[in-house]
Motif scaffolding. Structure first.
Motif, PDB file in Angstrom:
ATOM      1  N   LEU A   8       0.831  -1.204   0.000  1.00 31.72           N
ATOM      2  CA  LEU A   8       0.000   0.000   0.000  1.00 31.72           C
ATOM      3  C   LEU A   8       0.867   1.256   0.000  1.00 31.72           C
ATOM      4  O   LEU A   8       0.596   2.213  -0.734  1.00 31.72           O
ATOM      5  N   LEU A   9       1.925   1.257   0.799  1.00 33.66           N
ATOM      6  CA  LEU A   9       2.800   2.420   0.889  1.00 33.66           C
ATOM      7  C   LEU A   9       3.475   2.707  -0.455  1.00 33.66           C
ATOM      8  O   LEU A   9       3.496   3.857  -0.930  1.00 33.66           O
ATOM      9  N   VAL A  10       4.011   1.662  -1.082  1.00 32.07           N
ATOM     10  CA  VAL A  10       4.695   1.841  -2.371  1.00 32.07           C
ATOM     11  C   VAL A  10       3.707   2.267  -3.454  1.00 32.07           C
ATOM     12  O   VAL A  10       3.966   3.181  -4.250  1.00 32.07           O
ATOM     13  N   CYS A  11       2.536   1.615  -3.481  1.00 34.35           N
ATOM     14  CA  CYS A  11       1.527   1.948  -4.497  1.00 34.35           C
ATOM     15  C   CYS A  11       1.000   3.364  -4.299  1.00 34.35           C
ATOM     16  O   CYS A  11       0.711   4.061  -5.284  1.00 34.35           O
ATOM     17  N   TRP A  12       0.851   3.787  -3.036  1.00 31.23           N
ATOM     18  CA  TRP A  12       0.363   5.147  -2.783  1.00 31.23           C
ATOM     19  C   TRP A  12       1.327   6.172  -3.393  1.00 31.23           C
ATOM     20  O   TRP A  12       0.889   7.100  -4.084  1.00 31.23           O
ATOM     21  N   PHE A  13       2.609   5.987  -3.137  1.00 28.97           N
ATOM     22  CA  PHE A  13       3.584   6.927  -3.679  1.00 28.97           C
ATOM     23  C   PHE A  13       3.556   6.912  -5.206  1.00 28.97           C
ATOM     24  O   PHE A  13       3.547   7.968  -5.856  1.00 28.97           O
ATOM     25  N   GLY A  14       3.521   5.709  -5.781  1.00 29.39           N
ATOM     26  CA  GLY A  14       3.518   5.609  -7.240  1.00 29.39           C
ATOM     27  C   GLY A  14       2.281   6.233  -7.861  1.00 29.39           C
ATOM     28  O   GLY A  14       2.367   6.944  -8.864  1.00 29.39           O
ATOM     29  N   MET A  15       1.099   6.015  -7.260  1.00 32.64           N
ATOM     30  CA  MET A  15      -0.127   6.590  -7.808  1.00 32.64           C
ATOM     31  C   MET A  15      -0.169   8.105  -7.622  1.00 32.64           C
ATOM     32  O   MET A  15      -0.688   8.819  -8.476  1.00 32.64           O
ATOM     33  N   PHE A  16       0.381   8.581  -6.511  1.00 32.64           N
ATOM     34  CA  PHE A  16       0.438  10.033  -6.303  1.00 32.64           C
ATOM     35  C   PHE A  16       1.311  10.685  -7.372  1.00 32.64           C
ATOM     36  O   PHE A  16       0.920  11.680  -7.993  1.00 32.64           O
ATOM     37  N   VAL A  17       2.488  10.114  -7.603  1.00 29.21           N
ATOM     38  CA  VAL A  17       3.402  10.673  -8.603  1.00 29.21           C
ATOM     39  C   VAL A  17       2.796  10.565 -10.001  1.00 29.21           C
ATOM     40  O   VAL A  17       2.937  11.481 -10.826  1.00 29.21           O
ATOM     41  N   THR A  18       2.100   9.453 -10.273  1.00 25.65           N
ATOM     42  CA  THR A  18       1.430   9.304 -11.567  1.00 25.65           C
ATOM     43  C   THR A  18       0.379  10.384 -11.756  1.00 25.65           C
ATOM     44  O   THR A  18       0.258  10.977 -12.837  1.00 25.65           O
ATOM     45  N   GLY A  19      -0.406  10.641 -10.698  1.00 26.27           N
ATOM     46  CA  GLY A  19      -1.411  11.701 -10.759  1.00 26.27           C
ATOM     47  C   GLY A  19      -0.781  13.061 -11.016  1.00 26.27           C
ATOM     48  O   GLY A  19      -1.287  13.859 -11.813  1.00 26.27           O
ATOM     49  N   VAL A  20       0.336  13.319 -10.336  1.00 32.87           N
ATOM     50  CA  VAL A  20       1.066  14.570 -10.563  1.00 32.87           C
ATOM     51  C   VAL A  20       1.555  14.631 -12.007  1.00 32.87           C
ATOM     52  O   VAL A  20       1.434  15.653 -12.688  1.00 32.87           O
ATOM     53  N   ALA A  70      -2.928  -7.094 -16.725  1.00 34.22           N
ATOM     54  CA  ALA A  70      -2.705  -7.335 -15.288  1.00 34.22           C
ATOM     55  C   ALA A  70      -3.334  -8.654 -14.858  1.00 34.22           C
ATOM     56  O   ALA A  70      -2.756  -9.406 -14.055  1.00 34.22           O
ATOM     57  N   ASP A  71      -4.536  -8.951 -15.373  1.00 35.55           N
ATOM     58  CA  ASP A  71      -5.176 -10.229 -15.050  1.00 35.55           C
ATOM     59  C   ASP A  71      -4.418 -11.404 -15.651  1.00 35.55           C
ATOM     60  O   ASP A  71      -4.423 -12.511 -15.108  1.00 35.55           O
ATOM     61  N   LYS A  72      -3.762 -11.166 -16.791  1.00 37.74           N
ATOM     62  CA  LYS A  72      -3.097 -12.249 -17.514  1.00 37.74           C
ATOM     63  C   LYS A  72      -1.682 -12.517 -17.014  1.00 37.74           C
ATOM     64  O   LYS A  72      -1.263 -13.669 -16.865  1.00 37.74           O
ATOM     65  N   PHE A  73      -0.920 -11.440 -16.746  1.00 28.77           N
ATOM     66  CA  PHE A  73       0.502 -11.592 -16.414  1.00 28.77           C
ATOM     67  C   PHE A  73       0.843 -11.225 -14.970  1.00 28.77           C
ATOM     68  O   PHE A  73       1.980 -11.426 -14.536  1.00 28.77           O
ATOM     69  N   GLY A  74      -0.101 -10.641 -14.243  1.00 32.18           N
ATOM     70  CA  GLY A  74       0.189 -10.191 -12.881  1.00 32.18           C
ATOM     71  C   GLY A  74       0.218  -8.681 -12.799  1.00 32.18           C
ATOM     72  O   GLY A  74       0.420  -7.985 -13.805  1.00 32.18           O
ATOM     73  N   ARG A  75      -0.003  -8.171 -11.582  1.00 35.80           N
ATOM     74  CA  ARG A  75      -0.106  -6.718 -11.403  1.00 35.80           C
ATOM     75  C   ARG A  75       1.255  -6.047 -11.263  1.00 35.80           C
ATOM     76  O   ARG A  75       1.467  -4.936 -11.733  1.00 35.80           O
ATOM     77  N   LYS A  76       2.195  -6.719 -10.620  1.00 39.51           N
ATOM     78  CA  LYS A  76       3.516  -6.108 -10.443  1.00 39.51           C
ATOM     79  C   LYS A  76       4.211  -5.822 -11.778  1.00 39.51           C
ATOM     80  O   LYS A  76       4.792  -4.741 -11.948  1.00 39.51           O
ATOM     81  N   THR A 117      -4.549   1.449 -12.405  1.00 43.45           N
ATOM     82  CA  THR A 117      -5.359   0.237 -12.549  1.00 43.45           C
ATOM     83  C   THR A 117      -4.687  -0.947 -11.880  1.00 43.45           C
ATOM     84  O   THR A 117      -5.317  -1.705 -11.126  1.00 43.45           O
ATOM     85  N   ALA A 118      -3.384  -1.127 -12.145  1.00 38.97           N
ATOM     86  CA  ALA A 118      -2.649  -2.258 -11.573  1.00 38.97           C
ATOM     87  C   ALA A 118      -2.552  -2.136 -10.053  1.00 38.97           C
ATOM     88  O   ALA A 118      -2.686  -3.129  -9.327  1.00 38.97           O
ATOM     89  N   CYS A 119      -2.332  -0.907  -9.556  1.00 36.40           N
ATOM     90  CA  CYS A 119      -2.235  -0.696  -8.108  1.00 36.40           C
ATOM     91  C   CYS A 119      -3.546  -1.042  -7.415  1.00 36.40           C
ATOM     92  O   CYS A 119      -3.564  -1.750  -6.401  1.00 36.40           O
ATOM     93  N   THR A 120      -4.649  -0.520  -7.960  1.00 37.16           N
ATOM     94  CA  THR A 120      -5.948  -0.762  -7.337  1.00 37.16           C
ATOM     95  C   THR A 120      -6.270  -2.249  -7.327  1.00 37.16           C
ATOM     96  O   THR A 120      -6.756  -2.791  -6.321  1.00 37.16           O
ATOM     97  N   THR A 121      -5.989  -2.923  -8.443  1.00 39.84           N
ATOM     98  CA  THR A 121      -6.245  -4.364  -8.515  1.00 39.84           C
ATOM     99  C   THR A 121      -5.360  -5.126  -7.540  1.00 39.84           C
ATOM    100  O   THR A 121      -5.813  -6.061  -6.866  1.00 39.84           O
ATOM    101  N   LEU A 183      11.683  -3.305  -5.770  1.00 41.58           N
ATOM    102  CA  LEU A 183      12.319  -3.815  -4.563  1.00 41.58           C
ATOM    103  C   LEU A 183      11.338  -4.283  -3.499  1.00 41.58           C
ATOM    104  O   LEU A 183      11.603  -5.259  -2.787  1.00 41.58           O
ATOM    105  N   PHE A 184      10.208  -3.607  -3.365  1.00 40.76           N
ATOM    106  CA  PHE A 184       9.378  -3.800  -2.170  1.00 40.76           C
ATOM    107  C   PHE A 184       7.988  -4.384  -2.400  1.00 40.76           C
ATOM    108  O   PHE A 184       7.390  -4.913  -1.473  1.00 40.76           O
ATOM    109  N   VAL A 185       7.441  -4.278  -3.596  1.00 38.91           N
ATOM    110  CA  VAL A 185       6.093  -4.812  -3.816  1.00 38.91           C
ATOM    111  C   VAL A 185       6.156  -6.337  -3.954  1.00 38.91           C
ATOM    112  O   VAL A 185       6.968  -6.870  -4.703  1.00 38.91           O
ATOM    113  N   LYS A 186       5.306  -7.014  -3.202  1.00 34.42           N
ATOM    114  CA  LYS A 186       5.221  -8.468  -3.255  1.00 34.42           C
ATOM    115  C   LYS A 186       3.825  -8.866  -3.735  1.00 34.42           C
ATOM    116  O   LYS A 186       2.829  -8.329  -3.267  1.00 34.42           O
TER     117      LYS A 186
END
Length: 403
Positions: A8-20, A70-76, A117-121, A183-186
């Protein structure tokens, strides 16, 4: 730290930067296009609109496609693809030699998007049920806050570091998001269907079609409401300020106030959705947001407008997490990515549609009518949600009221 919290922490930062990254270009576009050699004011306005809007239109088209991947190959893998791609494309915008290269890069940015999309999923499928509301509520603050704060951040960087550095700084932040994700998303991903379902087949296995459409429309109306004031906010603040200085700064703060409130409210309202039901939070939030829009037409100074925009953000904070919670609950796991992809498409279309609607309503009827019409849209949507979603949820299984 539990894996879901770290994700959640990593995705939050990534989605915030994407929004910016999606929205930071708005205040610097006219200046940058002029720097690239376009001097005619009408041409600058036209090209600015094309360069800003094309990213969201293309993103709306490609978001479901990346949801399928994302459904086919994974979200990461999708997170890594989108974050690295956006880092490179946004960074290259700082090297654009003419406006057509800039527009092409903005189009390419729309094609490679899909981080949200990938983060939310990922968060929806990898977080245990008792923490889902909080996690999705927290995550929802990232994209909306990034999109609403992006113009202010972009303007600040441009003013203090130069126009080109707006793109370099944002690209560097996306590169950090890529490294953090690697490095951190599992993710424990197991593909449930060997065969890739076609679009008609996907829709045929959606169990609650009417509810799903209602959620898409609600998400679209919310983003229309949040962005309807973008074309008029500077002019409106200028009228309210009379002879005040720093109009651009006041307008940026006013526009971003709802984003700041969203950060405060969304995680708490996400938790509340877990307790009392997301359908109740959606209905109350829509009514509150609709009512808060109306007095914005009657304010007499920018500070009153800022306060009401902040209250709007508090009310709207209950909508995105509740929509995501319900999408997760009524959607089979095998097609979650695609359905969330369509939800994100609705949001991208809402950003574009809200900006267009706000400008057209202001031009035809006047600035204050933007608030009246947007408030009415939210209240009409609340009535539809009550008829199509709220009543049905109330009749569902008492022990598991969403299932």
């Amino acid at each position: 730290m539990p894996i879901w919290k770290r994700n959640l922490l990593v995705c939050w930062f990534g989605m915030f930067v994407t929004g910016v990254g999606m929205s930071q270009i708005a205040p610097v576009l006219p200046l940058y296009i002029k720097q690239l050699g376009v001097n005619n004011p009408a041409s600058i306005a036209e090209l600015s609109g094309i360069a800003f809007g094309i990213t969201f239109i293309i993103s709306a088209v490609f978001s479901p496609i990346w949801g399928l991947a994302a459904d086919k190959f994974g979200r990461k893998p999708m997170l890594l693809r989108a974050s690295l791609g956006m880092a490179l494309v946004i960074g290259c915008m700082g090297f654009a030699q003419n406006v057509y290269v800039l527009i092409a890069l903005r189009l390419l940015q729309g094609v490679i998007t899909g981080y949200g999309t990938a983060c939310t999923t990922l968060i929806a499928t990898q977080t245990d049920k008792e923490h889902a509301g909080y996690a999705l509520g927290t995550l929802s603050t990232a994209s909306i806050a990034g999109s609403l704060l992006g113009p202010t951040i972009g303007g600040f960087i441009a003013e203090n570091l130069g126009l080109q550095n707006t793109f370099f700084v944002t690209g560097a932040m996306m590169l950090i998001a890529f490294i953090s994700t690697a490095l951190f998303v599992k993710e424990s991903f197991a593909r449930e269907h060997k065969k890739t379902l076609r679009m008609k087949e996907v829709w045929s296995v959606v169990p609650e079609k009417s509810l799903t459409i209602t959620l898409f429309v609600t998400f679209f109306i919310l983003t229309v409401a949040l962005y309807s004031v973008e074309p008029i906010i500077t002019v409106y603040v200028s009228q309210l300020s009379k002879n005040a200085t720093h109009i651009a700064l006041l307008a940026g703060i006013t526009f971003s106030a709802s984003g700041l409130a969203n950060i405060v409210a969304a995680p708490r309202l996400g938790k509340l959705s877990d307790k009392i039901g997301a359908h109740k939070v959606i209905l109350i939030s829509l009514i509150a947001a609709g009512l808060i829009f109306i007095p914005q037409a009657f304010v007499t100074n920018p500070w009153q407008l800022m306060g009401l925009r902040f209250l709007l953000g508090l009310a709207a904070g209950g909508l995105i997490p509740s929509v995501n919670i319900l999408v997760k609950k009524i959607t089979p796991a095998a097609i979650t990515g695609r359905v969330f992809g369509f939800t994100m498409s609705a949001g991208y279309l809402g950003i574009f549609g809200g900006s267009v609607m706000g400008g057209q309503v202001a031009a035809w009827f006047g600035l204050r009518y933007v608030f009246f019409i947007t408030g009415a849209l939210l209240l009409i949507n609340a009535g539809w949600v009550y008829l199509k979603l709220y009543k049905k949820m109330g009749l569902m299984n008492g022990r598991e009221e969403y299932e």
